[in-house]
Design an enzyme around this catalytic site. Structure first.
Site, PDB file in Angstrom:
ATOM      1  N   LEU A  20       0.849  -1.183   0.000  1.00  0.00           N
ATOM      2  CA  LEU A  20       0.000   0.000   0.000  1.00  0.00           C
ATOM      3  C   LEU A  20       0.887   1.236   0.000  1.00  0.00           C
ATOM      4  O   LEU A  20       1.696   1.428   0.912  1.00  0.00           O
ATOM      5  CB  LEU A  20      -0.906   0.033   1.232  1.00  0.00           C
ATOM      6  CG  LEU A  20      -2.004  -1.024   1.353  1.00  0.00           C
ATOM      7  CD1 LEU A  20      -1.450  -2.393   1.751  1.00  0.00           C
ATOM      8  CD2 LEU A  20      -3.034  -0.586   2.392  1.00  0.00           C
TER       9      LEU A  20
ATOM     10  N   ILE B 168       0.987  -5.159   8.379  1.00  0.00           N
ATOM     11  CA  ILE B 168       2.422  -4.963   8.593  1.00  0.00           C
ATOM     12  C   ILE B 168       2.781  -3.495   8.413  1.00  0.00           C
ATOM     13  O   ILE B 168       2.397  -2.874   7.413  1.00  0.00           O
ATOM     14  CB  ILE B 168       3.236  -5.821   7.609  1.00  0.00           C
ATOM     15  CG1 ILE B 168       2.846  -7.304   7.760  1.00  0.00           C
ATOM     16  CG2 ILE B 168       4.728  -5.638   7.835  1.00  0.00           C
ATOM     17  CD1 ILE B 168       3.382  -8.185   6.653  1.00  0.00           C
TER      18      ILE B 168
ATOM     19  N   GLY C 184       1.105   4.264   4.816  1.00  0.00           N
ATOM     20  CA  GLY C 184       1.979   3.383   4.044  1.00  0.00           C
ATOM     21  C   GLY C 184       2.258   2.072   4.752  1.00  0.00           C
ATOM     22  O   GLY C 184       2.583   2.066   5.918  1.00  0.00           O
ATOM     23  N   SER C 185       2.121   0.944   4.048  1.00  0.00           N
ATOM     24  CA  SER C 185       2.209  -0.326   4.750  1.00  0.00           C
ATOM     25  C   SER C 185       2.142  -1.503   3.793  1.00  0.00           C
ATOM     26  O   SER C 185       2.194  -1.349   2.577  1.00  0.00           O
ATOM     27  CB  SER C 185       1.058  -0.429   5.756  1.00  0.00           C
ATOM     28  OG  SER C 185      -0.177  -0.223   5.097  1.00  0.00           O
ATOM     29  N   CYS C 186       1.977  -2.697   4.374  1.00  0.00           N
ATOM     30  CA  CYS C 186       1.809  -3.926   3.605  1.00  0.00           C
ATOM     31  C   CYS C 186       0.757  -4.781   4.301  1.00  0.00           C
ATOM     32  O   CYS C 186       0.709  -4.834   5.531  1.00  0.00           O
ATOM     33  CB  CYS C 186       3.142  -4.682   3.525  1.00  0.00           C
ATOM     34  SG  CYS C 186       3.051  -6.280   2.682  1.00  0.00           S
TER      35      CYS C 186
END
Length: 210
Positions: A88, A145, A175-177
């Site tokens: 993301l 995450i 912002g991430s996963c």
């Protein structure tokens, strides 16, 4: 356009600072105004019509699929599994949605580092929150995450809660996963590089064995 409730403190503080800066500095005023606009954009929570189907595994996040791998999952699925990692960016909607209807029967939280979420090792080293969802057909794991900028995982659901397919269960700030693990007998319908939408894009199909 709805906003996630986590936007409220940021909006209040930035609104006050923006108002005060109007009387102090034109440059500062526009910087803070742009920051407020970005917060409103980032925390957007668009209405989505979810077409529920118990044969489908829906994407838990908006973003781009950065990798799809096979591996052994011994904690919850307990067998051969497939991991779909979704990156993301700052410009994606950061709301997480349940990939299927079921009950949360497993939860886990792991503190960790804040490496950029697009790095392959971020999954194993970064801060991570995990929920395990199961129904009569399947078990899946969803991992939230953090990344280099994202430092705050939000999860609204706990162990024992029931969730509906496409229902919002959390978000990751800035912002991430998000990763989804499911058994390897599921037919995967996406590939690396595909852009996916939470609650809309079908990642896999539970094939009828009858």
């Amino acid at each position: 356009m709805r906003l996630a409730k986590e936007a409220l403190p940021y909006c209040i503080i930035l609104s006050i600072l923006t108002f005060l800066s109007y009387f102090l500095s034109t440059i500062l005023f526009y910087i803070l105004l742009a920051s407020l606009a970005f917060v409103l954009f980032f925390f957007r929570n668009p209405n989505r019509l979810i077409i529920s189907d118990d044969k489908y595994i829906l994407s838990p996040a908006d973003g781009k699929i950065q990798r799809i791998i096979s591996f052994q999952e011994e904690t919850f699925i307990k067998g051969n599994a497939i991991k779909v990692s979704i990156f993301l960016s700052l410009f994606n909607v950061h709301i997480n949605r349940s990939p299927l209807s079921g009950k949360i029967t497993y939860t886990s939280y792991r503190p960790g580092k804040y490496f950029p979420a697009f790095k392959s090792h971020a999954s194993e080293l970064n801060e991570r929150n995990t929920i395990g969802i199961e129904n009569e057909k399947i078990r899946v794991l969803v991992h939230q995450i953090t990344g280099f900028i994202a430092r705050r995982i939000v999860c609204y659901r706990k162990k024992g809660d029931s969730v509906l397919q496409g229902e919002i269960f959390g978000m990751i700030k800035f912002g991430s996963c998000t990763e989804l693990d499911f058994p390897d007998n599921i037919k995967v319908l996406v590939k690396e590089g595909d852009v996916v939408i939470a609650g809309k894009t079908v990642l896999g199909v539970i094939e009828d064995k009858s």
